[in-house]
Structure formats: C-alpha cells, structure tokens
Design a protein around this motif. Structure first.
Motif, PDB file in Angstrom:
ATOM      1  N   ASN A   7     -42.522  19.312  -7.325  1.00  0.00           N
ATOM      2  CA  ASN A   7     -42.245  18.620  -6.078  1.00  0.00           C
ATOM      3  C   ASN A   7     -42.378  17.123  -6.318  1.00  0.00           C
ATOM      4  O   ASN A   7     -41.846  16.595  -7.269  1.00  0.00           O
ATOM      5  CB  ASN A   7     -43.152  19.139  -4.966  1.00  0.00           C
ATOM      6  N   LYS A  13     -32.650  22.631  -4.286  1.00  0.00           N
ATOM      7  CA  LYS A  13     -33.903  23.394  -4.246  1.00  0.00           C
ATOM      8  C   LYS A  13     -34.621  23.192  -2.915  1.00  0.00           C
ATOM      9  O   LYS A  13     -35.125  24.150  -2.307  1.00  0.00           O
ATOM     10  CB  LYS A  13     -34.820  22.961  -5.386  1.00  0.00           C
ATOM     11  N   GLN A  14     -34.697  21.942  -2.457  1.00  0.00           N
ATOM     12  CA  GLN A  14     -35.359  21.664  -1.185  1.00  0.00           C
ATOM     13  C   GLN A  14     -34.604  22.317  -0.036  1.00  0.00           C
ATOM     14  O   GLN A  14     -35.216  22.845   0.901  1.00  0.00           O
ATOM     15  CB  GLN A  14     -35.440  20.149  -0.967  1.00  0.00           C
ATOM     16  N   ILE A  43     -32.551  18.881  -7.249  1.00  0.00           N
ATOM     17  CA  ILE A  43     -33.725  18.785  -6.381  1.00  0.00           C
ATOM     18  C   ILE A  43     -33.325  18.973  -4.919  1.00  0.00           C
ATOM     19  O   ILE A  43     -33.986  19.678  -4.161  1.00  0.00           O
ATOM     20  CB  ILE A  43     -34.433  17.427  -6.576  1.00  0.00           C
ATOM     21  N   TYR A  89     -34.146  28.263  -8.000  1.00  0.00           N
ATOM     22  CA  TYR A  89     -35.193  28.477  -7.012  1.00  0.00           C
ATOM     23  C   TYR A  89     -35.603  29.944  -7.114  1.00  0.00           C
ATOM     24  O   TYR A  89     -34.903  30.818  -6.613  1.00  0.00           O
ATOM     25  CB  TYR A  89     -34.612  28.154  -5.635  1.00  0.00           C
ATOM     26  N   SER A 126     -40.257  23.445  -6.552  1.00  0.00           N
ATOM     27  CA  SER A 126     -39.248  22.616  -7.210  1.00  0.00           C
ATOM     28  C   SER A 126     -39.921  21.962  -8.411  1.00  0.00           C
ATOM     29  O   SER A 126     -40.887  21.216  -8.265  1.00  0.00           O
ATOM     30  CB  SER A 126     -38.744  21.546  -6.235  1.00  0.00           C
TER      31      SER A 126
END
Length: 296
Positions: free
Chosen positions: A76, A247-248, A244, A57, A95
């Motif tokens: 994303n 990252k979120q 993922i 990130y 992302s």
C-alpha cells in the motif's frame, strides 16, 4: 548460519516453475498453511509484473526470503527495507510490489493460503532469518521438491507443519525492521524508489498525476525515472501507477460500499468511461462484471 544460507541458495536451483500460480501442495491440516507453492526468483528468473486479475489482486499470502541483495517491500502506501538474510510476509489482498536490482538477487518466495487468518504482527515488517529459520526453510524446500514429484498424505501434511514452524519462528523473533520505525536505507536508489512510491499513493486520486511531475518533484530526469522503475520494479512508471490504481479499484469493488463512478474518481481516472475501459483492458472484465462475478 552462512553455510545454511548457501545451502538454501544452492537448493533453490532445483525448483521448477509451477504450471499455475494458485494450485500448490496441500495437506489435511486445517490449522496450518495450505496450497503451498515455492518459487525461486533471481537474475535468471526475474520478478514479473502481474498481467491478469488473479495476479493483480489475490487471496494468497506471500512469504519472501531474501538470500542475496537488499531490496524494498512496498505494501500500500508503506514501504520498508528487505535486507539480505531477512524475510517479509505480504497478506492477502494487499497492494504490493518488491523492489530490487533484478540483475543481482536471489530470493525464495513461498505463497500459500490459510483457513485461519495469520497474526497481523508480521504485517509491514521484515524479520531476520536465524539458524532455525534456515534449517526449516532447507527442510521445507527439500520436502517440497520430493512431494512435487510424488505427493503423499503424510508428506504434504509435514510440509504444512514445516511452513507453520517457519512462520512461528518469524513471529516470535524480536529482530525485525518495521515500516513505522526503520533505519535510513543505505541504498540511494532504493530510498528514492521508496519516496516515489509514497508520492504516488498520496496523489493516486489525482488524474493529472504525470510522470513529468513525479520526476520534477524528486529532482530527477524522466529518463532516470524510467530507468529506476525498469531496474527495480520491472516495468515502466506508467504501468506501475496503472497497476496500483486497478488494485485499489478491485479492493473498493469487493467491499461493495462505493458506487463505480466514485471508485473511478478515488482511483485517479478522469471519468467512469475511462475507468471502465482501462479496467477491462487489465482485468478482462468491466467493473460491474467483476463485481457481479465476485458476489457469485
């Protein structure tokens, strides 16, 4: 234009891996890209999955020039093709991942920072490289190799200007593919990965999301699911989903508007304790430690 493309592919062979991926060449211009790094990715130097917080990130722009073999950009929950002879720009803190047959591709990747936010018009799209783009990229690459050996104030400033020129060429082009209006991808495996990626994002908050479910919903075997992710993303599907989610979670922690327990729930972890353990394993810090460090 084909000769310029071949010239650029040949010149990429001269690029060497940098000592670090966040410290590049910069000049004195405040109105142009700065801290510039050029990377060559091909079957000999594959696209690797991030293993630390800075790579999972990060605050850098990533401009990818596809010189050989059609790929896919997943940003994303959106995805769009990156055909040969096209370029795509990924923005900071998005992302993202790049999907391509890693045994047969040739990409030039330019990462940089910018004190001035770039136009959002280049977001979620791939743009065809015209003759001017190839000439600018060739000149940029040659100068970068020179400056990496013996940097000078005038040379690094010219490097900034050349990259800015390349970005402006892409910005003003009307020959592009965007995520909202794209043609059907002719590569069945890429199209399948695109569907898998969309399904993952739609069900990211579900801690029960399993690889068996992912395979069954798309009428493929678990073995084929693993093969597709290994070939296209360079990792297992489980690792892809975990990255993922992390990252979120980082994005939500940076916003400082949501409690850690709610972030755990929204990113698909079964409990705050599981979230904290997984976050620490991937990032090296607990969620609260990461949030405190970001506010310093």
């Amino acid at each position: 234009m084909e000769s310029l493309q071949k010239q650029l592919i040949a010149a990429c062979r001269e690029l060497r891996e940098p000592a670090g991926y966040h410290c590049g060449l910069g000049g004195g211009r405040q109105d142009a890209p700065d801290n510039i790094l050029l990377l060559h990715r091909c079957w000999q130097q594959k696209i690797s999955r991030a293993r630390d917080a800075d790579n999972l990130y990060h605050c850098r722009y990533v401009l990818t020039l596809n010189l050989k073999t059609t790929g896919l950009v997943c940003v994303n929950e959106k995805s769009f093709p990156l055909p040969e002879g096209y370029a795509a720009l990924t923005y900071p803190y998005q992302s993202h991942c790049y999907v391509v047959d890693q045994n047969a591709f040739d990409w030039l990747i330019i990462t940089f920072e910018s004190g001035t936010p770039l136009s959002p018009e280049l977001m979620y799209r791939s743009t065809r490289l015209n003759g001017s783009c190839y000439m600018l990229a060739n000149r940029l690459l040659a100068l970068y190799c020179e400056q990496a050996k013996a940097p000078s104030a005038s040379g690094t400033e010219l490097l900034q200007v050349l990259l800015l020129g390349l970005l402006l060429e892409l910005l003003h082009s009307d020959d592009f593919i965007n995520a909202e209006n794209q043609p059907q991808n002719g590569n069945n495996r890429l199209h399948l990965f695109e569907q898998l990626n969309g399904y993952i994002f739609r069900h990211l908050s579900d801690p029960e999301l399993s690889l068996e479910e992912l395979a069954a919903k798309h009428y493929i075997s678990p073995a084929l699911l693993h093969l597709i992710f290994r070939q296209m993303a360079g990792c297992t599907p489980g690792k892809y989903i975990r990255d993922i989610r992390i990252k979120q979670a980082q994005k939500l922690l940076d916003q400082r508007e949501t409690q850690i327990a709610e972030i755990a729930e929204r990113t698909g972890f079964s409990s705050p304790a599981v979230f904290s353990r997984c976050f620490r394993r991937e990032v090296g810090l607990s969620p609260s430690e990461y949030q405190s460090r970001q506010s310093m």
